[in-house]
Scaffold this active site. Structure first.
Site, PDB file in Angstrom:
ATOM      1  N   ASP A  31      74.673  15.395  30.767  1.00 27.57           N
ATOM      2  CA  ASP A  31      74.856  14.479  31.901  1.00 27.57           C
ATOM      3  C   ASP A  31      73.828  14.851  32.963  1.00 27.57           C
ATOM      4  OD1 ASP A  31      77.775  12.854  32.823  1.00 27.57           O
ATOM      5  OD2 ASP A  31      76.139  13.097  34.254  1.00 27.57           O
ATOM      6  N   ASP A  51      68.406  14.398  32.015  1.00 30.38           N
ATOM      7  CA  ASP A  51      68.360  12.967  32.271  1.00 30.38           C
ATOM      8  C   ASP A  51      67.888  12.256  30.995  1.00 30.38           C
ATOM      9  OD1 ASP A  51      67.926  11.224  35.131  1.00 30.38           O
ATOM     10  OD2 ASP A  51      67.109  10.371  33.276  1.00 30.38           O
ATOM     11  N   ALA A  75      75.287   5.426  31.697  1.00 28.65           N
ATOM     12  CA  ALA A  75      74.673   4.151  32.111  1.00 28.65           C
ATOM     13  C   ALA A  75      74.996   3.877  33.566  1.00 28.65           C
ATOM     14  CB  ALA A  75      75.203   3.002  31.254  1.00 28.65           C
ATOM     15  N   TYR A 141      73.185  -6.120  33.952  1.00 28.16           N
ATOM     16  CA  TYR A 141      74.008  -5.043  33.373  1.00 28.16           C
ATOM     17  C   TYR A 141      74.419  -5.399  31.937  1.00 28.16           C
ATOM     18  CZ  TYR A 141      78.264  -2.522  32.231  1.00 28.16           C
ATOM     19  OH  TYR A 141      79.215  -1.804  31.562  1.00 28.16           O
ATOM     20  N   PHE A 169      86.989  -3.755  27.808  1.00 27.59           N
ATOM     21  CA  PHE A 169      87.422  -4.743  28.786  1.00 27.59           C
ATOM     22  C   PHE A 169      87.666  -3.996  30.116  1.00 27.59           C
ATOM     23  CE2 PHE A 169      87.465  -8.914  26.730  1.00 27.59           C
ATOM     24  CZ  PHE A 169      86.865  -8.521  25.549  1.00 27.59           C
TER      25      PHE A 169
END
Ligand code: UFG
Length: 334
Positions: A31, A51, A75, A141, A169
């Site tokens: 991360d 990164d 993301a 996006y 969702f």
């Protein structure tokens, strides 16, 4: 298995790390901590701070840790922001994912589970939405997630990369117990905002439109609890490891929707039990880009992976989010 969880310090990533560890897997988190939180990691989980735009660093991390599979969450995730900063979104989400795919192909090809989104569908009348609905993202996006899905298919064809794409969702809630939960710099999600309003950090809740073609006029969404979603990743990665499938795409939702009014009623029910007053509500204009109904046809993941969500009750879902925010009114900072 030994898993590399890319973006494992974020909201969904950190819940998945806990479920993976609970299922007996070894986890290394990669991360850049641009939006993730070191505090969200379980004790004993190794963090590699790299990164995705650092292709060499990625290759080195994969070569050093030799994972059996990779789960990729990392993301930028804001629809509104993506429209004003397309360059950042394409670079971070598409180029970053490409670097990861190339690093996997160049070191050792291992299965990949990828975080995608219902935003790849755009507005559709085909509700509940099946996985083979037309793919027409309406935001940068959503476009970056679809482009990454397509790159994954190409790496599958060219290099035999086994993969599962999960299209989420509306993810919500927090680990029961309230140790970790949602903490984004920019708050836009309905349940998180309602909890912060209950804590006095916002004046009132705005209902974005009540003239939609739905029973109570407010938008309907499929709210999936983050821990159930995390379990879907465990199922997916284990199925890939067994060789049960080599290329699959699944919606992850309950297959059932709730309206904005129903969500706010559930929040009121939870907070009044704690002696707080109901939330002040105000009708506001529609928010640009909100489709009236987004509900998953989630039968495929149930059939193939035996996915069985534990959190079906809206009030239960909201209660876990409330517990997290009540205990951590300023997120991971306090
Ligand atoms: N809403 C309000 N008031 C608020 C905040 C939200 O009325 O203060 C409404 C929205 O208009 C929408 C619903 O609550 O109708 C849910 O909104 P969220 O912002 O919580 O979530 P979205 O449905 O916009 O988007 C989320 C993710 C996306 C993903 C999508 C898939 O943020 O990345 O779910 O369903 F694509």
């Amino acid at each position: 298995m030994k898993l590399l969880v890319v973006g494992g310090a974020g909201y969904i990533g950190s819940h998945t790390v806990r479920q993976l560890r609970g299922a007996g897997h070894e986890v290394v988190v990669l991360d850049n901590l641009s939006s993730g939180h070191r505090e969200a990691l379980l004790e004993g989980v190794k963090l590699v701070q790299v990164d995705l735009l650092d292709a060499e660093g990625l290759r080195a991390a994969l070569a050093a840790h030799q994972p059996d599979a990779v789960i990729h969450f990392a993301a930028l995730i804001e629809v509104g922001e993506s429209m004003g900063a397309p360059g950042r979104y394409y670079r971070n989400n598409v180029v970053g994912s490409l670097n990861l795919l190339e690093a996997i192909a160049q070191t050792r090809v291992v299965p990949l589970v990828f975080s995608s989104t219902a935003a790849v569908y755009g507005t559709t009348d085909d509700v509940p939405i099946p996985e083979d609905a037309p793919l027409r993202p309406e935001s940068v996006y959503g476009e970056t997630k679809l482009m990454t899905e397509r790159m994954i298919h190409a790496f599958h064809a060219a290099h035999g990369l086994p993969f599962v794409v999960l299209r989420y969702f509306n993810v919500c809630g927090a680990a029961p117990g309230g140790e970790i939960g949602e903490d984004h710099a920019n708050k836009t999600h309905l349940i998180e905002l309602a909890c912060l309003t209950a804590l006095g950090q916002r004046e009132k809740m705005k209902v974005f439109g009540d003239d939609y073609p739905t029973p109570d006029g407010t938008c309907i969404r499929d709210y999936i609890h983050v821990q159930d979603l995390a379990d879907a990743h465990v199922l997916a990665v284990e199925a890939l490891e067994r060789g049960q499938m080599t290329a699959a795409t699944y919606n992850v939702g309950l297959g059932h929707g709730f309206s904005v009014r129903e969500v706010l009623d559930a929040v009121d029910a939870v907070i009044t039990e704690d002696g707080l007053p109901v939330l002040p509500r105000e009708l506001a204009p529609r928010r640009a880009g909100d489709p009236p109904r987004l509900v998953a046809d989630a039968r495929r993941i149930v059939q193939d992976l035996g996915f069985k969500p534990q959190f079906m009750d809206l009030k239960e879902i909201v209660r876990t989010a409330w517990e997290w925010h009540r205990r951590h009114p300023h997120g991971f900072e306090g």
